[in-house]
Structure formats: C-alpha cells, structure tokens
Design a protein around this motif. Structure first.
Motif, PDB file in Angstrom:
ATOM      1  N   LYS A 530      57.277  43.429  74.424  1.00 20.30           N
ATOM      2  CA  LYS A 530      56.798  44.775  74.752  1.00 20.30           C
ATOM      3  C   LYS A 530      56.700  45.633  73.494  1.00 20.30           C
ATOM      4  N   GLN A 531      57.686  45.520  72.612  1.00 19.03           N
ATOM      5  CA  GLN A 531      57.646  46.278  71.363  1.00 19.03           C
ATOM      6  C   GLN A 531      56.502  45.799  70.471  1.00 19.03           C
ATOM      7  N   LEU A 532      56.316  44.493  70.414  1.00 14.37           N
ATOM      8  CA  LEU A 532      55.255  43.937  69.581  1.00 14.37           C
ATOM      9  C   LEU A 532      53.891  44.373  70.095  1.00 14.37           C
ATOM     10  N   SER A 533      53.703  44.384  71.406  1.00 13.47           N
ATOM     11  CA  SER A 533      52.424  44.777  71.995  1.00 13.47           C
ATOM     12  C   SER A 533      52.123  46.250  71.765  1.00 13.47           C
ATOM     13  N   ALA A 534      53.176  47.055  71.633  1.00  7.39           N
ATOM     14  CA  ALA A 534      52.994  48.497  71.440  1.00  7.39           C
ATOM     15  C   ALA A 534      52.808  48.877  69.978  1.00  7.39           C
ATOM     16  N   ILE A 558      61.696  46.922  65.657  1.00  9.60           N
ATOM     17  CA  ILE A 558      61.596  45.477  65.810  1.00  9.60           C
ATOM     18  C   ILE A 558      62.287  44.836  64.610  1.00  9.60           C
ATOM     19  N   SER A 559      63.464  44.290  64.848  1.00  8.36           N
ATOM     20  CA  SER A 559      64.210  43.662  63.764  1.00  8.36           C
ATOM     21  C   SER A 559      63.552  42.360  63.334  1.00  8.36           C
ATOM     22  N   ASP A 560      63.522  42.110  62.066  1.00  7.38           N
ATOM     23  CA  ASP A 560      63.016  40.858  61.492  1.00  7.38           C
ATOM     24  C   ASP A 560      61.559  40.588  61.851  1.00  7.38           C
ATOM     25  N   PHE A 561      60.784  41.663  62.004  1.00 11.17           N
ATOM     26  CA  PHE A 561      59.338  41.508  62.182  1.00 11.17           C
ATOM     27  C   PHE A 561      58.773  40.803  60.954  1.00 11.17           C
ATOM     28  N   SER A 562      57.844  39.863  61.164  1.00 13.63           N
ATOM     29  CA  SER A 562      57.349  39.092  60.016  1.00 13.63           C
ATOM     30  C   SER A 562      55.836  38.983  60.007  1.00 13.63           C
ATOM     31  N   MET A 563      55.270  38.984  58.801  1.00 22.29           N
ATOM     32  CA  MET A 563      53.832  38.910  58.578  1.00 22.29           C
ATOM     33  C   MET A 563      53.527  37.864  57.517  1.00 22.29           C
ATOM     34  N   HIS A 564      52.420  37.143  57.703  1.00 22.98           N
ATOM     35  CA  HIS A 564      51.951  36.183  56.707  1.00 22.98           C
ATOM     36  C   HIS A 564      50.982  36.867  55.749  1.00 22.98           C
ATOM     37  N   VAL A 565      51.077  36.534  54.477  1.00 26.37           N
ATOM     38  CA  VAL A 565      50.056  36.895  53.491  1.00 26.37           C
ATOM     39  C   VAL A 565      49.662  35.620  52.758  1.00 26.37           C
ATOM     40  N   LYS A 566      48.398  35.525  52.363  1.00 20.69           N
ATOM     41  CA  LYS A 566      47.874  34.282  51.792  1.00 20.69           C
ATOM     42  C   LYS A 566      48.318  34.049  50.356  1.00 20.69           C
ATOM     43  N   GLN A 567      48.576  35.148  49.627  1.00 18.26           N
ATOM     44  CA  GLN A 567      49.023  35.025  48.241  1.00 18.26           C
ATOM     45  C   GLN A 567      50.408  35.642  48.094  1.00 18.26           C
ATOM     46  N   LYS A 568      51.079  35.278  47.044  1.00 22.78           N
ATOM     47  CA  LYS A 568      52.401  35.846  46.816  1.00 22.78           C
ATOM     48  C   LYS A 568      52.286  37.338  46.541  1.00 22.78           C
ATOM     49  N   PRO A 569      52.955  38.165  47.347  1.00 26.14           N
ATOM     50  CA  PRO A 569      52.903  39.608  47.100  1.00 26.14           C
ATOM     51  C   PRO A 569      53.811  39.996  45.941  1.00 26.14           C
ATOM     52  N   HIS A 595      58.998  49.799  62.631  1.00 30.58           N
ATOM     53  CA  HIS A 595      59.162  50.902  63.578  1.00 30.58           C
ATOM     54  C   HIS A 595      58.128  51.969  63.250  1.00 30.58           C
ATOM     55  N   ASP A 596      58.016  52.937  64.132  1.00 34.07           N
ATOM     56  CA  ASP A 596      57.058  54.011  63.929  1.00 34.07           C
ATOM     57  C   ASP A 596      57.370  54.752  62.626  1.00 34.07           C
ATOM     58  N   GLY A 597      56.382  54.847  61.761  1.00 31.60           N
ATOM     59  CA  GLY A 597      56.558  55.535  60.486  1.00 31.60           C
ATOM     60  C   GLY A 597      56.905  54.623  59.326  1.00 31.60           C
ATOM     61  N   GLN A 598      57.213  53.366  59.597  1.00 28.62           N
ATOM     62  CA  GLN A 598      57.529  52.425  58.513  1.00 28.62           C
ATOM     63  C   GLN A 598      56.277  52.169  57.671  1.00 28.62           C
ATOM     64  N   GLU A 599      56.451  52.026  56.359  1.00 24.73           N
ATOM     65  CA  GLU A 599      55.332  51.755  55.454  1.00 24.73           C
ATOM     66  C   GLU A 599      55.757  50.729  54.408  1.00 24.73           C
ATOM     67  N   LEU A 600      54.756  49.986  53.952  1.00 24.60           N
ATOM     68  CA  LEU A 600      54.990  48.896  53.004  1.00 24.60           C
ATOM     69  C   LEU A 600      53.842  48.878  52.001  1.00 24.60           C
ATOM     70  N   VAL A 601      54.152  48.708  50.727  1.00 29.54           N
ATOM     71  CA  VAL A 601      53.130  48.672  49.684  1.00 29.54           C
ATOM     72  C   VAL A 601      53.389  47.459  48.792  1.00 29.54           C
ATOM     73  N   PHE A 602      52.325  46.707  48.479  1.00 32.21           N
ATOM     74  CA  PHE A 602      52.476  45.595  47.537  1.00 32.21           C
ATOM     75  C   PHE A 602      51.127  45.261  46.924  1.00 32.21           C
ATOM     76  N   SER A 603      51.176  44.421  45.893  1.00 29.40           N
ATOM     77  CA  SER A 603      49.970  43.953  45.223  1.00 29.40           C
ATOM     78  C   SER A 603      49.869  42.446  45.392  1.00 29.40           C
ATOM     79  N   LEU A 604      48.651  41.911  45.420  1.00 27.96           N
ATOM     80  CA  LEU A 604      48.444  40.464  45.475  1.00 27.96           C
ATOM     81  C   LEU A 604      48.103  39.908  44.102  1.00 27.96           C
ATOM     82  N   LYS A 605      48.193  40.748  43.069  1.00 27.95           N
ATOM     83  CA  LYS A 605      47.901  40.314  41.710  1.00 27.95           C
ATOM     84  C   LYS A 605      49.171  40.396  40.867  1.00 27.95           C
ATOM     85  N   GLU A 606      49.258  39.484  39.904  1.00 25.15           N
ATOM     86  CA  GLU A 606      50.416  39.497  38.986  1.00 25.15           C
ATOM     87  C   GLU A 606      50.375  40.752  38.122  1.00 25.15           C
TER      88      GLU A 606
END
Length: 606
Positions: A530-534, A558-569, A595-606
């Motif tokens: 339910k949390q994932l769907s929302a 959502i604890s330990d939510f996980s996402m795949h990225v194709k290159q090393k971030p 959770h609501d308001g969470q943000e993440l920033v990364f680069s796919l380049k060295e």
C-alpha cells in the motif's frame, strides 16, 4: 545466501549541503528533463463472476509491469472522469475484451463521453503512455455509434484520433492477414487470413509524422496499419487492432503470455527511452528479488500447532493464522500471542448470504476473539461479492482466498492487487488487496487423512513428496521469473500432522532461504504494498546529476526502499537518513528510507 556485495554506506548529510550555489548555477546552463517513474493504471471490472478474480491477460500485465518496477493499480472506468487522479499514473491500459471492462453501457470502454476522451488525450499529451485495443470510445454515451454517424473516426469527432495519429474506418478484412515485426518474440504472421467477413476498425489514413507502424493488414493489393506507436505531445500511444492481443491464447486471445509480456516490455522501453530513464524501482525492500510468507487456517489439534511452531521458531518464520469461532478453547488460548487474522465467525457460506449476514459474521468474529483484524480469508477460500463489500466498508486491508495458478493458467497473481467486484451490472473497485495464496494447499495432497482410518507413514511420505514437488515448481516457475510473492497456504492438521508431512515445507523453506528472498508475513506485505503504491517518484536529470524526489500522502516511511541504476552512482547525497549502495548483477541498487519529502542527488559520471 544473498547474491550481492555491499560496497559502501553513506552517512547522513544535511540536505542544504547537497546542492551548493555553484551546482545550482551549473545546472541552469544544462538542459534538464523531468519525469515520474512509471506507475500503471489498468482499467478493469474483473471477470464476469465479479468475485475479485481477474482476466488472465490482466494478470500477465500486472506481473510483467510489477517485475519491472512499474507498480500496477486497478480501477474501474469511473477514474476517467477525474483528470487529477489520472495524472498520478504514467501508463493507462484500456482493453475492450470481455472480462476486462466491456460490460454494459455505463461501464463499457466502448461507450465514452467527449469529456472522458479529452481527459485521456490530455493524459497522453502531458507525458502518459496509452495502450488501447479496438473500439475504445467508438460509441457515445447515448448509444450512438460514431462510425454510423460520421462514417469515420477522425480528429473532428473522436478525440483519440489525434493521440493515435490515425483516422479509423470500419472495413471488411476478409482475405487479409496481419504481419508484424516488433521484436524477436513478436514477428511474423499474427493472425491468419480470415475466410469469412471480418468487419473491424482499421486505420485508413495517417496524419502524424511521429507514427511508427508496428504491424499491418496485408493482402495481394493493399496494406493498412494494424498496430501503431505514435508520439503525441510528451506521451506515447500504442493502438492494437484487437484487445485480444492483450489476452493469452490459452484463454481465447491471440498472443501467448510470453508475447504479451514482450509487448508490455516494449512499451516500457519506449517510455524509458523517451525520458532517458536510468532508474527502476525494485519490487521488494532491501534489494530482495522475491518474497515469501506462510499462512495457516487454524484447524487441528494443539500438538499439531506446536509441531509447526517449533519448526517456524527455528526458521524465524512468523506465520499468519486465519481463525474463526469454531476454534477450540485450548487452541484459541495457545494462539493468542500469534499473528491472527479472520476467517469469519461461523464458517458461513458467504456466497449464499447478502450484505447484512456477511457483515454480521465478520463483526461477530472480531467480538468473539477480541481482535481488530485487518486481514481476512473466506471460509472454504471462496470469495463473495457481498462479503467483499462488507470487508471494504469495515476497513479491512487485505484478503487471501483467490489462489494463484501460474503453472497451468494465469489465475490469481504473484503480486497483491486491488480487488474489483461486480454484481447485477454494478461494478466497483475496492481498497482491499488480494494477496493470493498458492492455488493448491496441503488439503489437496493430504486429504486422505480424512478418508482412511490408517494413514501410513509410507503414504504420508509419498504425498509429501508430491506436495513438495508442487511447491518447488510453483516457486521456480510461477514466482521467481516475476520476482513475485509466494504465500504458502496450509492447515496444522494436514501439513503439521507429522514430521513426515511437514517435510514438504522443510524442502521449500530450505530452497527459499538460499535465494535472495524477503521472508516476511502477510501484514508486512500488505503495509509495504500500500505504501509503495502510494509513492510517487519524480526524476530530474541533466548532464551533471540526477535528482530524485519522493512524494506520498502516507505519513509512514518505507524502510529499505530500493532502486536500480544502470551505472555506478557517484557523489550520492540524501536529505534524510542513510543510504546503502549495493552492486548486483549488471546494475547497482540504492537502498534508503523513502517518505514524503525525501530527496536524493547523485551523478552517473566519475
């Protein structure tokens, strides 16, 4: 054993350090794209019985998209009247095949107002992906056929014409065959030459420069587009000559289940390519590839319950027991510290009783066992319209009666889904999740205990071996290929009758524990899903970095939510908490609390 390697844990950072003024200025000089990670809306009323079962093709869609991290929701067509709700999704699947949504005029997708059609067109224009079969919106709500009125469906009388990039006319395709070349699994002749009249809607003219013909109607003289892909505004439209291409051939459709999967993967690839998407949601938390939980109907002697619990304690498994008012006092006292959900009070036949009786029986069990249940399993595992209506009104979170059978057919699913129900031409979708157990339970294999006075150890061993083979086949062929959920359904008086009968569960759990599996319970699955769907996830990217924003109406994380990225971030920074970076096969996993308001920033380049 887990198959991935932990690389690094990145410690909490104050978010105002994530993007410094220099980075902001640099970003302003780059072209930025923004999109939402895909969520899929499937319009369906379920099958004609209306008791929560889905058409087989709907099951294929759910399992294909969910495996790819594009979570599927099921609603009735009423949502087409609410554009603000539509924009929460990225994919819209409209099938007019029987058993999906082609019911009476109020609910059929063939009958649409201009307002609904315009909402669909705007959904695509703003970046959505539309997947539609034939006859969607062909008729007006008053029953008039737009083809009969105008002779053609075009941009002046059918708003979907501008989405699809074609005008449509009803034509007789007798002596035509249908050829396509979408990918390696979708090429060749899709439909044989029809020896008799075949009157269907056909694209008779193309008015978009961004249209690609995926398949064509052909005879010796003529060729017409039969399946098309068209870009409209920021979105993409896929039009099929028949909705039965979205329904498996084993149940009267035109494509096999694997071909339908390939088609849906093709549509998802088109979305990702258009948005330059590098990210995919992992279906289960903490990078798990699949999930498993145990459910038991509370029938049996106390020693059989204890035999099972001794085993579960060693394996760190917390089963869910579905209990009713027939449980004897000794067992009832023993179960009070266990994870309990409801099986109704009196073993009522819910299919033969109306709403008041169903609701009363559900409430009676809550009072008798003094439990605020959130999960339910119908007696004899037979759902009913009025029973589901009662559960929905009483705020139950999930039910678990509709067995998943993905070995012989596509019935039930290995992912939770919102239950659509119908009765006497009334259709609705509920907030209840169906968490499907295995189609065959232990009774199917050990029922001889009821038929004979002497159920020998040799016969128990033989039946246990058959049950074990079924469970392992189900795990290997129905669950793992979709990275889905397996719900074991048993009874202490069958699987727990002896150490021999319990051997079937030993072998299953032993196998599962060597896989990268989330071993959990049904309450945790329901809450997580339910949390994932929302959860809505928006991605903004440019040449320098990717920024991910999380939004949800839910107040929980959502604890330990996980996402795949194709290159090393690289240079990964998070607003709240910690993140874990995991190398896995040909991609990387980012694990964090979402959770609501969470943000993440990364680069796919060295």
């Amino acid at each position: 054993m887990r198959k991935y390697i932990f690389l690094i844990i990145l410690f909490p950072l104050i978010f105002n350090q994530c993007i410094n003024p220099k980075t902001e200025n640099e970003n302003s000089n780059n072209s930025e794209t923004s999109y939402q990670l895909p969520k899929v809306l499937l319009i369906s009323t379920g099958t004609n019985e209306g008791y929560g079962q889905l058409a087989q093709g709907a099951v294929v869609a759910i399992q294909t998209f969910n495996r790819s991290g594009a979570i599927v929701s099921i609603k009735t067509r009423d949502i087409l009247k609410y554009p603000d709700q539509l924009k929460e999704y990225n994919f819209l699947i409209l099938s007019t095949a029987l058993g999906y949504h082609d019911a009476d005029r109020r609910y059929s997708l063939s009958f649409m107002s201009d307002f609904e059609i315009e909402n669909i067109a705007n959904f695509v224009y703003e970046g959505g992906v539309l997947i539609a079969g034939d006859n969607v919106g062909r008729n007006k709500l008053d029953g008039n056929d737009r083809i009969s009125l105008y002779g053609q469906l075009n941009t002046s009388n059918w708003g979907l014409s501008k989405c699809f990039g074609v005008s449509m006319q009803e034509m007789n395709m007798k002596d035509y065959c249908l050829f396509g070349n979408l990918d390696s699994n979708l090429n060749g002749q899709f439909k044989d030459v029809s020896p008799s009249d075949l009157w269907i809607l056909v694209g008779d003219s193309i008015h978009s420069e961004k249209l690609t013909t995926l398949a064509s109607w052909k005879n010796e003289e003529n060729e017409f587009p039969a399946m098309t892909q068209n870009e409209y505004g920021k979105g993409i439209c896929f039009l099929l000559s028949s909705s039965y291409f979205l329904h498996p051939s084993n149940d009267g459709g035109y494509w096999s289940a694997s071909q339908i999967q390939s088609f849906y993967e093709l549509t998802l690839d088109a979305f990702n390519k258009k948005n330059k998407n590098h990210i995919r949601v992992n279906t289960w938390p903490n990078g798990y590839e699949q999930a498993f939980c145990v459910s038991l109907n509370a029938t049996g002697k106390l020693k059989e319950f204890k035999r099972l619990d001794n085993y579960f304690s060693k394996e760190h498994i917390k089963p869910t027991y579905f209990v009713n008012g027939k449980v004897n006092q000794e067992v009832n006292d023993y179960l009070q510290q266990k994870k309990l959900q409801s099986n109704g009070f009196s073993r009522l036949n819910y299919g033969r009783n109306l709403f008041p009786a169903c609701k009363n029986d559900i409430k009676e069990n809550e009072i008798f066992l003094d439990q605020p249940f959130k999960g339910f399993r119908f007696p004899y595992s037979r759902t009913s319209f009025w029973g589901l209506m009662a559960l929905n009104e009483m705020g139950y979170s999930y039910e678990s009666s509709i067995g998943a059978d993905n070995i012989e057919n596509f019935l039930g699913t290995v992912f939770p889904y919102q239950i659509p129900i119908s009765y006497n031409s009334y259709y609705t979708s509920t907030d209840i999740l169906e968490i499907s157990p295995t189609y065959h339970d232990d009774y199917y294999f050990f029922s001889d205990v009821l038929k004979t006075t002497s159920y020998t150890n040799d016969q128990q061993a033989k039946d246990a071996q058959l049950f074990s083979k079924y469970l392992l086949n189900y795990w290997e062929y129905a669950v793992k290929p979709y990275q889905g959920l397996m719900v074991f359904m048993g009874h202490p008086n069958y699987v727990g009758m002896s150490d021999t009968t319990l051997g079937s569960l030993y072998q299953l759990v032993s196998t599962i524990k060597n896989e990268n599996t989330w071993i959990t319970n049904m309450d945790e699955v329901a809450d997580y899903w339910k949390q994932l769907s929302a959860l809505n996830i928006t991605v903004s990217s440019n040449e320098n970095q990717i920024k991910i924003r999380f939004r949800s109406d839910s107040k929980t994380s959502i604890s330990d939510f996980s996402m795949h990225v194709k290159q090393k971030p690289n240079k990964v920074e998070v607003k709240d908490g910690q993140i874990t970076l995991i190398e896995k096969n040909d991609s990387y996993l980012i694990v964090l609390d979402a959770h609501d308001g969470q943000e993440l920033v990364f680069s796919l380049k060295e």
